[in-house]
Scaffold this motif. Structure first.
Motif, PDB file in Angstrom:
ATOM      1  N   GLY E 207       0.819  -1.203   0.000  1.00 26.84           N
ATOM      2  CA  GLY E 207       0.000   0.000   0.000  1.00 26.84           C
ATOM      3  C   GLY E 207       0.846   1.244   0.000  1.00 26.84           C
ATOM      4  N   LEU E 208       0.166   2.366  -0.064  1.00 27.34           N
ATOM      5  CA  LEU E 208       0.888   3.627   0.037  1.00 27.34           C
ATOM      6  C   LEU E 208       0.043   4.662   0.738  1.00 27.34           C
ATOM      7  N   VAL E 209       0.751   5.637   1.258  1.00 25.35           N
ATOM      8  CA  VAL E 209       0.052   6.756   1.887  1.00 25.35           C
ATOM      9  C   VAL E 209       0.209   7.959   0.975  1.00 25.35           C
ATOM     10  N   LEU E 210      -0.930   8.524   0.590  1.00 26.80           N
ATOM     11  CA  LEU E 210      -0.920   9.677  -0.300  1.00 26.80           C
ATOM     12  C   LEU E 210      -1.239  10.910   0.519  1.00 26.80           C
ATOM     13  N   GLU E 211      -0.428  11.949   0.332  1.00 22.22           N
ATOM     14  CA  GLU E 211      -0.732  13.189   1.033  1.00 22.22           C
ATOM     15  C   GLU E 211      -0.477  14.352   0.106  1.00 22.22           C
ATOM     16  N   ARG E 212      -1.411  15.244   0.023  1.00 24.75           N
ATOM     17  CA  ARG E 212      -1.285  16.441  -0.802  1.00 24.75           C
ATOM     18  C   ARG E 212      -0.781  16.106  -2.202  1.00 24.75           C
ATOM     19  N   GLY E 213      -1.342  15.040  -2.752  1.00 22.54           N
ATOM     20  CA  GLY E 213      -1.004  14.720  -4.131  1.00 22.54           C
ATOM     21  C   GLY E 213       0.324  14.031  -4.329  1.00 22.54           C
ATOM     22  N   ARG E 214       0.998  13.664  -3.249  1.00 22.63           N
ATOM     23  CA  ARG E 214       2.289  13.001  -3.390  1.00 22.63           C
ATOM     24  C   ARG E 214       2.306  11.719  -2.585  1.00 22.63           C
ATOM     25  N   VAL E 215       3.125  10.775  -3.012  1.00 21.42           N
ATOM     26  CA  VAL E 215       3.275   9.556  -2.236  1.00 21.42           C
ATOM     27  C   VAL E 215       4.147   9.856  -1.037  1.00 21.42           C
ATOM     28  N   LYS E 216       3.620   9.600   0.141  1.00 25.62           N
ATOM     29  CA  LYS E 216       4.374   9.909   1.344  1.00 25.62           C
ATOM     30  C   LYS E 216       5.187   8.698   1.753  1.00 25.62           C
ATOM     31  N   ILE E 217       4.493   7.581   1.843  1.00 23.33           N
ATOM     32  CA  ILE E 217       5.149   6.346   2.274  1.00 23.33           C
ATOM     33  C   ILE E 217       4.639   5.238   1.380  1.00 23.33           C
ATOM     34  N   GLU E 218       5.506   4.304   1.041  1.00 25.07           N
ATOM     35  CA  GLU E 218       5.039   3.182   0.258  1.00 25.07           C
ATOM     36  C   GLU E 218       5.725   1.934   0.750  1.00 25.07           C
ATOM     37  N   GLY E 219       5.004   0.803   0.737  1.00 27.26           N
ATOM     38  CA  GLY E 219       5.668  -0.413   1.163  1.00 27.26           C
ATOM     39  C   GLY E 219       4.691  -1.535   1.390  1.00 27.26           C
ATOM     40  N   SER E 220       5.203  -2.622   1.940  1.00 34.33           N
ATOM     41  CA  SER E 220       4.327  -3.744   2.236  1.00 34.33           C
ATOM     42  C   SER E 220       3.455  -3.376   3.424  1.00 34.33           C
ATOM     43  N   VAL E 221       2.400  -4.167   3.593  1.00 41.11           N
ATOM     44  CA  VAL E 221       1.476  -3.852   4.662  1.00 41.11           C
ATOM     45  C   VAL E 221       2.159  -3.890   6.029  1.00 41.11           C
ATOM     46  N   LYS E 225       2.096  -0.848   8.507  1.00 37.10           N
ATOM     47  CA  LYS E 225       1.456  -0.948   9.808  1.00 37.10           C
ATOM     48  C   LYS E 225       2.377  -0.482  10.934  1.00 37.10           C
ATOM     49  N   THR E 226       3.647  -0.768  10.726  1.00 39.48           N
ATOM     50  CA  THR E 226       4.576  -0.435  11.807  1.00 39.48           C
ATOM     51  C   THR E 226       5.227   0.923  11.622  1.00 39.48           C
ATOM     52  N   HIS E 227       4.930   1.548  10.461  1.00 42.44           N
ATOM     53  CA  HIS E 227       5.572   2.833  10.205  1.00 42.44           C
ATOM     54  C   HIS E 227       5.086   3.866  11.221  1.00 42.44           C
ATOM     55  N   PRO E 228       5.999   4.507  11.886  1.00 39.92           N
ATOM     56  CA  PRO E 228       5.566   5.432  12.948  1.00 39.92           C
ATOM     57  C   PRO E 228       4.676   6.544  12.397  1.00 39.92           C
ATOM     58  N   GLN E 229       4.989   6.992  11.156  1.00 43.68           N
ATOM     59  CA  GLN E 229       4.225   8.127  10.621  1.00 43.68           C
ATOM     60  C   GLN E 229       2.787   7.746  10.290  1.00 43.68           C
ATOM     61  N   VAL E 230       2.582   6.465   9.931  1.00 46.87           N
ATOM     62  CA  VAL E 230       1.224   6.044   9.615  1.00 46.87           C
ATOM     63  C   VAL E 230       0.361   6.143  10.861  1.00 46.87           C
ATOM     64  N   GLU E 231       0.884   5.590  11.916  1.00 46.26           N
ATOM     65  CA  GLU E 231       0.163   5.689  13.182  1.00 46.26           C
ATOM     66  C   GLU E 231      -0.126   7.153  13.507  1.00 46.26           C
ATOM     67  N   ALA E 232       0.911   7.938  13.402  1.00 50.42           N
ATOM     68  CA  ALA E 232       0.781   9.345  13.766  1.00 50.42           C
ATOM     69  C   ALA E 232      -0.187  10.052  12.834  1.00 50.42           C
ATOM     70  N   ALA E 233      -0.024   9.725  11.544  1.00 51.42           N
ATOM     71  CA  ALA E 233      -0.824  10.440  10.541  1.00 51.42           C
ATOM     72  C   ALA E 233      -2.307  10.242  10.773  1.00 51.42           C
ATOM     73  N   TYR E 234      -2.670   9.068  11.174  1.00 53.66           N
ATOM     74  CA  TYR E 234      -4.084   8.805  11.271  1.00 53.66           C
ATOM     75  C   TYR E 234      -4.648   9.068  12.649  1.00 53.66           C
ATOM     76  N   LEU E 235      -3.889   9.757  13.418  1.00 49.14           N
ATOM     77  CA  LEU E 235      -4.448  10.251  14.668  1.00 49.14           C
ATOM     78  C   LEU E 235      -4.791  11.731  14.556  1.00 49.14           C
ATOM     79  N   GLY E 236      -4.197  12.388  13.596  1.00 49.55           N
ATOM     80  CA  GLY E 236      -4.468  13.825  13.450  1.00 49.55           C
ATOM     81  C   GLY E 236      -4.890  14.128  12.028  1.00 49.55           C
ATOM     82  N   ARG E 237      -5.574  15.227  11.858  1.00 50.53           N
ATOM     83  CA  ARG E 237      -5.980  15.588  10.519  1.00 50.53           C
ATOM     84  C   ARG E 237      -5.034  16.622   9.961  1.00 50.53           C
TER      85      ARG E 237
END
Ligand SMILES: Nc1ncnc2c1ncn2[C@@H]1O[C@H](COP(=O)(O)OP(=O)(O)OP(=O)(O)O)[C@@H](O)[C@H]1O
Ligand SMILES: Nc1ncnc2c1ncn2[C@@H]1O[C@H](COP(=O)(O)OP(=O)(O)OP(=O)(O)O)[C@@H](O)[C@H]1O
Ligand SMILES: [Mg+2]
Ligand SMILES: [Mg+2]
Lengths: 291, 373, 345, 258, 250
Positions: E207-221, E225-237
């Motif tokens: 999967g990948l995380v898209l932010e403001r039209g750009r790929v932020k993070i990409e990788g296996s699930v 899941k363990t990426h610190p920014q993913v956790e962080a990203a989805y706690l705040g808007r």
């Protein structure tokens, strides 16, 4: 009023009603495929009639003239679709309607230039004295008109029940959705204009023996047919045929029984009352929309 | 007042050797079958006049605007003719409604106006600047009524178009019929664009008239005639001058056999006795027009022919001044032989026709035939 | 540049444009002839009707093919009453009242209809009104109409010359434009725009949608009537064909070609349509000397199609957007792909 | 404010559409100041319930009382006036209006200028515009939509359109706010933020009734839960009890509770 | 199967995608997540041909399909469940499903009934509503119909824009299970945008995380899941930074 007179009024309504019906069907075909209300629809009838009449007056056989008239209308429909409707695809429907009015003006102006203002005539399809039924007379051309609208009535009922027919209805309900399931709305639009122009042209050639062919005949026919189509419920082609007949019969009976002076007013009042009772047309169903 | 004070003084801008004549016509729209021959005739006559050296040493210039049969546009056109083109006279107002609509502006601007429409009210009461070429409805209707009376007919059915033409006829009929001892037993109307008049005729039939009068122009009048035949009506069918058009015959075919109507003599020019004053004029006009434009000449073009000749004559005599033209036309148009009739204007009559301007015509075997009375 | 608050940016004040246009129009009679005035009078009259229509169409999201009927009620009421000696100004008000009443009577059932049904119903309404004008001969003068309508007067001022009517009509037109702009930029305007987009959502916010639609209809009908009365006093003549279905359609063309979602669209549309069709009459024959009136119509049709194809939102919004785009390019050179966010000034 | 006072009372409410029974004999109350949730499987009749409460659809039978006053026969706009506003599951935003105008439209009931005032620009017009604008901008600020204020609402991404709708409904200062799946289209972080905001709204005295499928949020946010299934009331009670109800688990939550 | 390179797309004046690349192998389930307005729907729409990219290229099964119309892409085996469902409101549920198979109707008419049956088994709720106009369905029912209609196309690549939107939890679980089954049984490849991140990452391979039209993070699930920014990203808007340059100034 005698029974024979009533029957005569009925025939009269049938004649005029089937003319409206044929053009109304053209309205509905383009509308139910493209969502566009083509107010130039009436002009296809004029072009069909004028082409056929002028060819016939120059010696072409009747059936050749009728075919040529229809073909000329089809050609015009195609040109209109390519040159105007397609480029207008993305714009507001209301603006497109006005664009079709512009096209209508162009067609009418061109017809005036080509054929002049005087009416042309076309021979009746069957050149025999009128039929006498129950004390009333029935013109052969009326029989033709009714028969042809009957054919379209059945054909349209059939078509919109088929799978293709449903795809056609789908295309206008949701353009994007239609494209993602693989329907090609632009192709449908092309065919729709070709077919409805052809219908209009054919209607024109059928009407011409009754009324003559004039460059401005499309205008009033178009307006009345629009009314018929709306009364039927715009999305429903068979109902447009019924709508046309209804308008024709109403006109004939109002003029014959109540007042010819106020005929159109009374007809409209009756139609409007019907609309108020059934706000989505006589045969229309409310689209399945909710919040 | 003098034309000079109007700012519309002719000759001001234009080279002094041309005089401008304005035409305000319904070349398109519902009245186009009248407006087109009018325009074509005007242009033809002006070209002829100029080709033969003009009038009084001056060329005429014709400026034509189309009002699309719309009264508001007609007024705009008229103002343009007056204000921008500075014309010396205006010919036009194809329909009665438009002519009537132009009159206030004409009167105000004080420019000679030659109306091509029939309505009585255009020239009655007389308005100083307004002249009218066509026969009024009164002449036409009187002629019809006289004919009916001669046939001992007293009960007639009436069908007319719901426009100014039909309405004018109906009003006149209602006013004059009693004088002839004739009674209308059914009055019906149709919209000019109607495709079928059977309902109206059915009503008329049920009223058992001894004759039927249809007052309208083709294609409506043609459809009504066909419907009349289709219904098996056996009584005489009378029409107005509105059908004086070849199209009527083509459209109605055998259905129009026996139709009687009063009209301009143009239709039967070649059948006129040689003693008829108009014969030569009519034959020439018809011939010229048909040669040039390839479609049959009709009475409406004839009105235009009369108008432009009357104007040309005046311009030739007095030049381009509004007041002078008006005065000249009013006082010096005597026994002018035109297509419509023989005109004699005077301060009390700005139509100037007598009932001799009309011929009674019958359709016999698909041909116009002069009815000898 | 005037520094504008954010609210003024959303709803810029209407008076600067009104005043500017007013000044330009006030000067015109001094520099032009009566023909130009009469064209501008026609534009002014149509503008009034078209502005009302654009409120009803562009803002309330409805459609009418019958406004010429209301225009006609105004014209005929004024004509009939003024000919019977009623004061001209009173006839204008009576006309508006009658029109308002008629519009109110028909609005209940009619405005329940949507889209094309409404189009048909209003078309029918307009035609019914037109038939009455044609057939009620004893009152309306029938197909050839009524002439000799006496002019409006104020004290000793008689509105009998074109230039006087020109000022009168444009004062009215600008007043109506000003009022509609105020209306659009107000609570009422928001409610109308809201119900046009979603009746469900608008009503969920407390907008009585049926009543607001009715009011928009009645108001637009009444200003059409005002224009009709002025028309009657200007031409001193009325006849039914001025108020037929084609006239309704022409008003619609004006409103939409100008841009129904902009109050200035209507006068611009009216001007363009009127001036174009007039200009065609001189331009086309000048270019093609042998061409007759038919060509003008044809060219007019082509131009109409072309205008709407290229400016589908109408002339005013289309040009406004064009100006914005140009200004945008001007102030922000370089690739718009640059990520730099932010605003200028 | 006494917390146990019922704001909304629903009695025996039923609605059917051409044979489909959408709701049958529903009855429950919503307490003033509470956040209550309606849950249930797809097609259970939740949105229909909202449509009945707001007058978009008329009930076949039953009564709805707001503060003891019957509102079930009132037209939609009158119900709004009585104090209920809502959002829509399928987003009914005013697409061609700017975001701020959308929210200003929500001030309809809190402003008064009418046709004449507006047309002739009497003082009330500008005052209302100013008032509505300032309140709308405040709300947009809370929803972090200030930078979108002057964009047409239709070009906003789906999730933000939901926020505009909520702001719009709130702008009317309702007594009861109905939210139809407010968290659909929001991710966990965004949802949490919205939940927190709902708590804030509640503290300003607005009672909230919302429909939601995001169980985590429902359990966290709601004081009471009503469960519908096939048009009938399946259960009602505090979150903990509802969550354990075997009928709810079978019909709605499924085996693995998310 | 699908390759996207350096995709740029404008929505009106808004630069919604700013150089996105994706690579999908056959049989893979790929999840795209990101905050509101990140450009997720724009990305899917551009791939499916609804929006034209201003720059960048898309390959599908080895052939370049950049700018190809959606009606063509569905014939090549790419089906989209669009944002906001987009069902044919006035047509019955059954007709909606039938039209999903539009492009293969001529050749495979016989199999359609079977396929409809499969879909009704997956969504029993639709069976009860089979003759009803789609526009009168509940939100969740319409969502089921939109997914069902896309499946009727028998795609090779299924593109889903928030398929769980408005579905009851039980239904989500069943639907996502069905996706896994279809991948297994038919080798279906899935590209999925989801806000229900847990559900999405539950079935996805990468999967990948898209932010403001750009790929932020990409990788296996597991990486995601363990990426610190993913956790962080989805706690705040995230605040929107891609706001229109033509927007308000000041
Ligand atoms: N206008 C209508 N005509 C016919 N059936 C309708 C209509 N409105 C709702 N229904 C039916 O009533 C049932 C309840 O619909 P409703 O929208 O209330 O469900 P819901 O609980 O909100 O579901 P979801 O969670 O999917 O949004 C559905 O089965 C729907 O098909
Ligand atoms: N029709 C449009 N016109 C202009 N801009 C648009 C349009 N639709 C979307 N946008 C803009 O494009 C950007 C990306 O939107 P997109 O819908 O792709 O986001 P998303 O990631 O799908 O968001 P969400 O999760 O809310 O659905 C947003 O800034 C949005 O405002
Ligand atoms: Mg719901
Ligand atoms: Mg999205």
């Amino acid at each position: 009023m005698s029974g024979a007179s009533l029957l005569q009024l009925f025939f009269s309504g049938l004649t005029i009603g089937s003319i409206y019906a044929l053009i109304a069907v053209g309205f509905v075909v383009t509308f139910s495929v493209t969502g566009i209300l083509n107010l130039a629809q009436g002009e296809f009838a004029a072009v069909g009639a004028l082409t056929a009449a002028s060819l016939h007056m120059h010696g072409a056989a009747l059936w050749v003239s009728v075919l040529a008239g229809t073909a000329a209308a089809v050609l015009l429909g195609i040109v209109m679709e390519r040159a105007v409707i397609r480029p207008a695809r993305r714009i507001d429907l209301l603006s497109v309607v006005i664009i079709t009015i512009g096209v209508d003006i162009v067609f009418r102006g061109a017809a005036l230039m080509i054929w002049g203002a005087d009416p042309l005539t076309l021979a009746p399809f069957t050149d025999r004295p009128p039929l006498h039924l129950g004390g009333a007379t029935l013109d052969w051309q009326t029989v033709w008109t009714v028969a042809i609208s009957g054919v379209f009535f059945v054909a349209l009922i059939w078509f919109f029940r088929t799978y293709r027919g449903k795809a056609v209805r789908a295309a206008v309900m949701n353009h994007t959705a239609a494209r993602i399931v693989g329907i090609r709305p632009s192709r449908l639009s092309f065919y729709a204009f070709a077919v409805s122009a052809g219908l209009g042209g054919l209607a024109g050639t059928i009407v011409a023996p009754i009324t003559g062919a004039t460059y401005d005949m499309g205008l009033m026919l178009g307006l009345k047919a629009f009314v018929a189509a709306v009364i039927g419920g715009l999305n429903n082609a068979p109902a447009a045929v019924l709508g046309g007949l209804l308008v024709g019969l109403l006109e004939a009976f109002t003029a014959g029984l109540i007042s010819s002076d106020y005929r159109d007013a009374i007809t409209f009042i009756v139609l409007l009352l019907m609309l108020f009772v059934r706000p989505s047309g006589l045969f229309g169903r409310t689209a399945g929309k909710r919040v | 007042s003098s034309g000079g004070g109007q700012g519309a003084s002719p000759g001001g801008g234009a080279p002094s050797d041309t005089i401008k004549i304005g035409a305000e016509l319904s070349v398109t729209g519902p009245a186009s079958s009248l407006g087109r021959p009018e325009r074509d005739t005007l242009q033809m006559v002006v070209d002829e006049i100029n080709a033969s050296g003009g009038v009084g040493g001056k060329k005429l210039q014709l400026i034509t605007y189309d009002d699309e049969s719309n009264p508001t546009k007609a007024v705009l056109n008229l103002k343009k003719l007056l204000d921008q083109d500075h014309v010396s006279a205006v010919i036009g107002g194809t329909t009665s409604a438009i002519s009537l609509g132009l009159i206030p502006t004409i009167e105000q601007a004080q420019v000679p106006f030659f109306s091509l429409a029939a309505d009585q009210r255009i020239a009655t009461p007389v308005k100083p600047w307004v002249f009218k070429l066509p026969q009024g409805d009164n002449l036409v209707v009187e002629r019809i009524l006289a004919y009916l009376k001669s046939q001992n007919i007293t009960k007639v059915g009436w069908l007319s178009s719901s426009d100014d033409f039909g309405q004018g006829g109906k009003n006149t009929f209602e006013a004059l019929a009693p004088k002839f001892g004739i009674q209308g037993v059914a009055f019906e109307s149709y919209v000019p664009t109607d495709k079928d008049m059977i309902p109206q005729l059915t009503r008329i039939k049920n009223a058992n008239p001894q004759a039927v009068i249809i007052y309208g122009i083709p294609p409506g009048a043609s459809i009504a005639t066909k419907n009349f035949a289709q219904l098996g009506f056996k009584v005489p069918l009378i029409h107005s001058h509105g059908i004086a058009n070849q199209d009527f015959l083509t459209q109605t075919g055998s259905a129009s056999n026996g139709v009687v109507f009063p009209a301009s003599k143009l239709l039967v020019a070649n059948q006129l006795p040689d003693t008829d004053k108009q014969k030569a004029v009519l034959l020439k006009y018809k011939d010229d027009f048909e040669k040039k434009f390839g479609y049959p000449a009709n009475a409406f073009g004839g009105h235009a022919w009369d108008a432009i000749h009357i104007v040309a004559k005046a311009v030739g005599a007095v030049g381009g001044d509004h007041q002078k033209i008006r005065d000249y036309v009013e006082n010096n148009t005597k026994d002018f032989v035109g297509c419509t009739g023989v005109f004699t204007f005077n301060p009390a009559d700005h139509n100037g026709l007598t009932k001799e301007a009309l011929a009674l015509i019958k359709v016999v075997d698909g041909k116009w035939t002069l009815l000898q009375e | 540049m005037i520094r504008r608050g954010p609210l003024a940016q959303l709803y810029p004040p209407s008076w600067p444009a009104i005043v500017t246009v007013g000044i330009v129009l006030a000067v015109i009679p001094f520099v032009s002839g009566p023909y130009v005035l009469s064209v501008l009078i026609a534009v002014g009259l149509s503008s009034i009707v078209a502005v009302g229509l654009s409120l009803f169409i562009g803002y309330a999201g409805q459609i009418s093919l019958g406004h010429a009927g209301f225009y006609g009620i105004g014209a005929y009421t004024s004509a009939i009453l003024a000919l019977r000696g009623v004061d001209g100004w009173a006839t204008i008000l009576i006309g508006m009242a009658i029109t308002g009443g008629v519009a109110w009577l028909v609005s209940r059932p009619t405005l329940r209809l949507e889209g094309h049904y409404l189009a048909m119903a209003t078309l029918g309404l307009g035609m019914i009104l037109n038939i009455i004008m044609i057939q009620w001969t004893s009152v309306t003068g029938g197909p050839s109409g009524l002439t000799g309508i006496p002019p409006l007067t104020v004290g000793s001022l008689v509105f009998d010359a074109d230039w006087k009517l020109y000022y009168l009509i444009w004062v009215m037109a600008l007043l109506v434009i000003w009022g509609f702009r105020n209306l659009v930029h107000s609570r009422v305007g928001r409610a109308l725009k809201a119900l046009a987009e979603s009746e469900a959502a608008a009503s969920s916010l407390g907008v009585p949608t049926a009543r607001f639609k009715e009011m928009a209809f009645i108001l637009s009908a009444m200003v059409a009537s005002l224009a009709g009365s002025l028309y009657a006093f200007y031409l001193s003549f009325v006849s039914p064909s001025t108020f037929d279905a084609m006239a309704s359609i022409e008003f619609l063309i004006m409103a939409i070609a100008g841009g129904v979602r902009s109050v200035w669209g209507a006068p611009v549309g009216a001007a363009v349509v009127t001036i174009l069709s007039q200009a065609m009459k001189s331009v086309v024959p000048a270019l093609f000397p042998s061409a007759g009136g038919e060509y003008s119509i044809l060219v007019f049709g082509v131009l109409l199609v072309v205008i709407l194809l290229f400016l589908p939102q109408g002339i005013v919004p289309g040009l406004a957007r064009g100006v914005l785009t140009i200004r945008h390019r001007w102030t922000r050179p370089g690739d718009s792909g640059s990520a730099a966010p932010g605003g200028e000034g | 404010m006494r917390m146990a006072e019922p704001l909304l009372e629903i009695r025996n409410l039923s609605k059917r559409f051409e044979g489909v029974v959408a709701l049958e004999d529903i009855g429950f109350t919503v307490q003033k100041g509470h956040i209550s949730a309606v849950i249930g499987p797809n097609g259970a009749g939740k949105t229909t319930l909202f449509n009945l409460l707001t007058g978009m659809v008329k009930p076949d039978q039953g009564e709805v009382l707001l503060e003891g006053r019957r509102i079930d026969r009132l037209p939609a706009h009158a119900i709004a006036r009585a104090g209920i506003t809502r959002t829509f599951q399928n987003i009914e935003i005013f697409q061609n209006m700017t975001v701020v105008e959308n929210v200003m439209a929500g001030r309809h009931l809190r402003t008064t200028s009418g046709w004449l005032t507006s047309f002739f620009s009497l003082p009330g017009r500008l005052r209302d515009n100013r008032q509505a604008f300032h309140r709308a901008m405040e709300l947009l600020e809370t929803f972090e939509l200030t930078d979108r204020a002057f964009q047409p609402a239709g070009i906003l991404p789906y999730g933000l359109q939901r926020m505009v709708e909520i702001a719009r409904a709130l702008a009317a200062e309702p007594k009861l706010l109905l939210l139809d799946e407010p968290m659909a289209g929001l991710n966990a972080g965004e949802s949490r933020k919205l939940a927190a905001f709902m708590q804030e709204i509640r503290h300003t005295g607005v009672t909230i009734l919302f429909i939601e499928h995001d169980m985590e949020m429902v359990m966290e946010t709601a004081d009471d839960i009503v469960v519908l299934d096939q048009g009938k009331m399946l259960a009602q009670g505090p979150p903990a009890a509802v969550q354990r109800d075997p009928r709810v688990i079978a019909a709605y939550l499924g085996e693995e509770v998310i | 199967m699908l390759r996207v390179e350096n995709l740029h797309t404008f929505r009106g004046r808004i630069h919604a995608l700013k150089g996105v690349g994706i690579h999908l192998n056959a049989g893979e389930i790929f999840a795209v997540v990101g905050p509101n307005g990140a450009g997720k729907s724009t990305l899917l729409g551009t791939i499916a041909g609804l929006y034209r990219p201003s720059q960048g290229r898309v390959w599908f099964e080895g052939a370049e399909v950049t700018g190809t119309a959606p009606e063509e892409l569905v014939r090549r085996g790419l089906a989209l469940v669009p944002e906001r469902r987009q069902v044919f409101q006035g047509l019955s549920v059954r007709d909606n499903l039938l039209l999903g198979a539009y492009h293969r109707y001529r050749q495979q008419r016989q199999t359609l009934e079977m396929d409809i049956e499969d879909i009704l088994t997956l969504f029993p709720r639709l069976r009860q509503r089979i003759g009803q106009a789609a526009g009168s369905l509940s939100g969740g029912e319409q969502q089921m119909l939109a997914v069902g209609r896309a499946l009727m196309a028998r795609p090779k690549l299924l593109i889903l824009d928030e398929p769980s939107l408005g579905l009851a939890p039980k239904m989500i679980a069943e639907l996502f299970e069905a996706f896994v089954d279809m991948r297994k049984s038919r080798g279906l490849t899935i590209l999925l945008v989801e806000q229900n991140i847990r559900a999405a990452l539950g079935i996805a391979d990468r999967g990948l995380v898209l932010e403001r039209g750009r790929v932020k993070i990409e990788g296996s699930v597991s990486e995601l899941k363990t990426h610190p920014q993913v956790e962080a990203a989805y706690l705040g808007r995230y605040a929107e930074a891609s706001a229109s340059p033509g927007g308000p100034t000041g």
